[in-house]
Design an enzyme around this catalytic site. Structure first.
Site, PDB file in Angstrom:
ATOM      1  N   HIS A  64      39.530  18.029 144.021  1.00 20.40           N
ATOM      2  CA  HIS A  64      40.347  16.838 144.263  1.00 20.40           C
ATOM      3  C   HIS A  64      39.740  15.949 145.342  1.00 20.40           C
ATOM      4  O   HIS A  64      39.678  16.330 146.508  1.00 20.40           O
ATOM      5  CB  HIS A  64      41.753  17.266 144.688  1.00 20.40           C
ATOM      6  CG  HIS A  64      42.785  16.195 144.554  1.00 20.40           C
ATOM      7  ND1 HIS A  64      43.581  16.065 143.437  1.00 20.40           N
ATOM      8  CD2 HIS A  64      43.157  15.202 145.389  1.00 20.40           C
ATOM      9  CE1 HIS A  64      44.405  15.044 143.600  1.00 20.40           C
ATOM     10  NE2 HIS A  64      44.159  14.496 144.773  1.00 20.40           N
ATOM     11  N   ASP A  66      40.037  11.714 146.493  1.00 24.94           N
ATOM     12  CA  ASP A  66      40.768  10.479 146.245  1.00 24.94           C
ATOM     13  C   ASP A  66      39.988   9.219 146.617  1.00 24.94           C
ATOM     14  O   ASP A  66      40.597   8.164 146.846  1.00 24.94           O
ATOM     15  CB  ASP A  66      42.086  10.496 147.022  1.00 24.94           C
ATOM     16  CG  ASP A  66      43.159  11.303 146.312  1.00 24.94           C
ATOM     17  OD1 ASP A  66      43.562  10.895 145.210  1.00 24.94           O
ATOM     18  OD2 ASP A  66      43.599  12.331 146.852  1.00 24.94           O
ATOM     19  N   GLU A 179      46.375  12.190 138.581  1.00 23.44           N
ATOM     20  CA  GLU A 179      47.300  12.811 139.529  1.00 23.44           C
ATOM     21  C   GLU A 179      48.688  12.206 139.398  1.00 23.44           C
ATOM     22  O   GLU A 179      48.957  11.125 139.920  1.00 23.44           O
ATOM     23  CB  GLU A 179      46.795  12.657 140.958  1.00 23.44           C
ATOM     24  CG  GLU A 179      47.664  13.411 141.963  1.00 23.44           C
ATOM     25  CD  GLU A 179      47.189  13.260 143.393  1.00 23.44           C
ATOM     26  OE1 GLU A 179      47.544  14.118 144.227  1.00 23.44           O
ATOM     27  OE2 GLU A 179      46.470  12.277 143.684  1.00 23.44           O
ATOM     28  N   HIS A 206      53.655  13.871 140.973  1.00 24.15           N
ATOM     29  CA  HIS A 206      53.198  13.655 142.336  1.00 24.15           C
ATOM     30  C   HIS A 206      54.391  13.960 143.221  1.00 24.15           C
ATOM     31  O   HIS A 206      55.091  14.948 143.002  1.00 24.15           O
ATOM     32  CB  HIS A 206      52.618  12.255 142.541  1.00 24.15           C
ATOM     33  CG  HIS A 206      51.840  12.139 143.811  1.00 24.15           C
ATOM     34  ND1 HIS A 206      52.318  11.486 144.915  1.00 24.15           N
ATOM     35  CD2 HIS A 206      50.641  12.653 144.177  1.00 24.15           C
ATOM     36  CE1 HIS A 206      51.451  11.591 145.908  1.00 24.15           C
ATOM     37  NE2 HIS A 206      50.412  12.296 145.486  1.00 24.15           N
ATOM     38  N   HIS A 248      51.712  19.802 143.546  1.00 26.99           N
ATOM     39  CA  HIS A 248      52.744  18.760 143.666  1.00 26.99           C
ATOM     40  C   HIS A 248      54.047  19.087 142.949  1.00 26.99           C
ATOM     41  O   HIS A 248      55.058  18.426 143.238  1.00 26.99           O
ATOM     42  CB  HIS A 248      52.250  17.382 143.213  1.00 26.99           C
ATOM     43  CG  HIS A 248      51.420  16.670 144.233  1.00 26.99           C
ATOM     44  ND1 HIS A 248      51.948  16.174 145.409  1.00 26.99           N
ATOM     45  CD2 HIS A 248      50.104  16.372 144.272  1.00 26.99           C
ATOM     46  CE1 HIS A 248      50.993  15.596 146.111  1.00 26.99           C
ATOM     47  NE2 HIS A 248      49.852  15.711 145.451  1.00 26.99           N
ATOM     48  N   HIS A 269      44.728  21.291 144.379  1.00 24.77           N
ATOM     49  CA  HIS A 269      44.637  21.116 145.837  1.00 24.77           C
ATOM     50  C   HIS A 269      45.931  21.608 146.498  1.00 24.77           C
ATOM     51  O   HIS A 269      46.785  20.823 146.882  1.00 24.77           O
ATOM     52  CB  HIS A 269      44.309  19.665 146.205  1.00 24.77           C
ATOM     53  CG  HIS A 269      45.278  18.621 145.716  1.00 24.77           C
ATOM     54  ND1 HIS A 269      45.651  18.487 144.409  1.00 24.77           N
ATOM     55  CD2 HIS A 269      45.939  17.627 146.385  1.00 24.77           C
ATOM     56  CE1 HIS A 269      46.499  17.479 144.280  1.00 24.77           C
ATOM     57  NE2 HIS A 269      46.697  16.945 145.473  1.00 24.77           N
ATOM     58  N   ASP A 340      40.886  17.732 149.044  1.00 25.63           N
ATOM     59  CA  ASP A 340      41.764  16.564 149.167  1.00 25.63           C
ATOM     60  C   ASP A 340      41.189  15.510 150.113  1.00 25.63           C
ATOM     61  O   ASP A 340      41.939  14.739 150.716  1.00 25.63           O
ATOM     62  CB  ASP A 340      43.168  16.974 149.618  1.00 25.63           C
ATOM     63  CG  ASP A 340      44.242  15.977 149.175  1.00 25.63           C
ATOM     64  OD1 ASP A 340      43.917  15.035 148.446  1.00 25.63           O
ATOM     65  OD2 ASP A 340      45.410  16.157 149.584  1.00 25.63           O
TER      66      ASP A 340
END
Length: 468
Positions: A64, A66, A179, A206, A248, A269, A340
């Site tokens: 993961h 971003d 995600e 999420h 999540h 993650h 992450d």
């Protein structure tokens, strides 16, 4: 003619054969010396081995990152303004002083020996029921354009077999994850098209509930759990060969998905709840189910998930503790790395950016007395081979389901309408699909859904979500 005794005492010989005997002695001495040097070198190799050497014999696959969202938040996806090939640590826009959630660039990925990366297509929960699909498509687009802009360094990968092949060629195997289930707008057709575009995992939620699955903030107060339509989504992902990502989701949804999935799952993650009791982490009973499922938990590095003690800063040792805890609980073949980076605003001391993965592997190998020992094979599995195994198993399930037709279910329109009303929206006001013709507003049941507000970090007047 006198006889001469061989110095090894093995035989008598004549002068004629003395030279042969002498040559044999020299050969034996050379052999002995060679063996001694070999043993010495072997010992030296053992003494100088470092855990990060595993990253030269197996690909490090992070579950993961971003960076794509930061590209959106800071540049509105204008790659012409982004120099990925530069070290951006001190950059006026991307540097650590200017951007508290920016940790990634190509030089630091290379220093970190990253061999595979899931780049995440994420859009905020505020887009749910609005423009989440458009925004998700824009994020998939920017991921693909980033990969295409650096063909010598990155390659789009959509199969398990291509990960090691790409890594062996000196490139980072680049995969796409979506995600948040809100990105598919409760439509199996959109889910299938994301897969066609190259997405290989979907995180079911999420931080907001979808109409068919509860997010992690609902762990203590469930609203939907996993509905029948949510089960169908899992089965369609199994059929497609798409990884079901349970990071999540609420703890109940974790359990319910593991009870019905036909394929292994991933946590892209997440960390261990027993060590830090944040609802984003994985409780022990779910860890046990992951082992039975032959899935994987890819450990998150975010300071707030690995250290729940506010009196001190998180360190690399906290991440080591989470990795070791999961390893001790369910085995070294069920744990991986999902740091992450670029999705959070605080990383532990010692793991400040994507260049630091080797330090983590060195630390694991140099274990303390009360920590498990990690072999090179263990570290290779942790780095990426566990994820590859899970990915292959998911593909095998998909192959076994090849004769099945795509699921054609449409979400119950009353459930969807209720969910929209719960968000203080007028149900169906922005939709024209024919199923809305059957919507009966008089039967709407409004449920108040409380989730944690997304925190934001201001970066040069741009709000960058610290999504965690």
């Amino acid at each position: 003619m006198p006889e001469y005794v061989n110095v090894l005492g093995l035989f008598h010989t004549t002068r004629k054969t003395l030279y042969v005997g002498g040559a044999a002695i020299v050969a034996i001495l050379i052999l002995i010396i060679g063996l001694s040097v070999g043993l010495s070198n072997s010992s030296a190799t053992s003494d100088t081995y470092s855990g990060s050497q595993a990253l030269t014999t197996a690909p490090l696959i992070d579950g993961h990152n971003d960076l794509p969202y930061n590209l959106y938040a800071l540049l509105n996806n204008k790659l012409s303004e982004f120099n990925f090939s530069a070290n951006l640590e001190n950059d006026s826009v991307w540097g650590t002083t200017a951007c508290s959630s920016c940790f990634t660039d190509l030089p630091r990925l290379q220093t970190g020996k990253v061999g595979g990366q899931f780049w995440v297509a994420y859009t905020s929960c505020s887009s749910q029921y609005k423009d989440s699909v458009q925004l998700t498509l824009r994020q998939i687009d920017v991921i693909k354009r980033l990969i295409n802009n650096y063909p010598e360094n990155l390659t789009l990968v959509t199969t398990a077999a291509d990960i090691e092949t790409t890594w062996s060629s000196g490139k980072i195997a680049s995969l796409i994850g979506v995600e948040g289930g809100h990105s598919m707008d409760s439509s199996l057709a959109i889910l299938r098209l994301y897969y066609e575009l190259g997405a290989r995992y979907l995180t079911l939620t999420h931080s907001c509930n979808t109409p068919w699955a509860d997010a992690s903030p609902a762990t203590g107060s469930p609203v939907y759990n996993l509905t029948e339509f949510g089960q169908t989504i899992v089965w369609e992902m199994n059929r497609l060969g798409m990884m079901v990502d349970l990071s999540h989701v609420s703890h109940n949804v974790m359990r319910e998905v593991l009870a019905i999935t036909k394929a292994p799952v991933i946590f892209s993650h997440s960390s261990a709840y027993a060590l830090c009791d944040h609802y984003r982490n994985v409780p022990d009973d779910v860890l046990d189910l992951v082992k039975e499922n032959d899935g994987i938990v890819m450990v998150n590095f975010y300071s707030g998930f690995v250290n729940c003690n506010d009196s001190r800063n998180a360190t690399i040792d906290d991440v080591v503790d989470h990795i070791n805890y999961i390893r001790n609980r369910i085995g070294a073949t069920h744990v991986g790395i999902g740091a992450d980076y670029d999705g959070v605003s605080s990383m532990p001391t010692g793991l400040e950016d994507v260049s630091k993965y080797p330090d983590l592997f060195d630390r694991l190998y140099n274990n303390l007395d009360d920590e498990p020992s990690w072999t090179n094979e263990d570290l290779e599995n942790l780095a990426g081979r566990n994820l590859i195994r899970v990915f292959k198993a998911i593909e095998e399930v998909s192959t076994s389901l090849a004769s099945e037709s795509p699921y054609e279910d449409i979400i119950d329109i009353q459930e969807l309408g209720n969910a929209q009303e719960a968000e203080n929206l007028t149900a169906g006001a922005c939709q024209t699909a024919i199923e809305w013709n059957d919507y009966d507003q008089s039967t709407t049941t409004v449920t108040t859904i409380t989730t944690d507000a997304e925190s934001t970090t201001t970066v040069n007047a741009s709000a960058v979500s610290a999504r965690r």
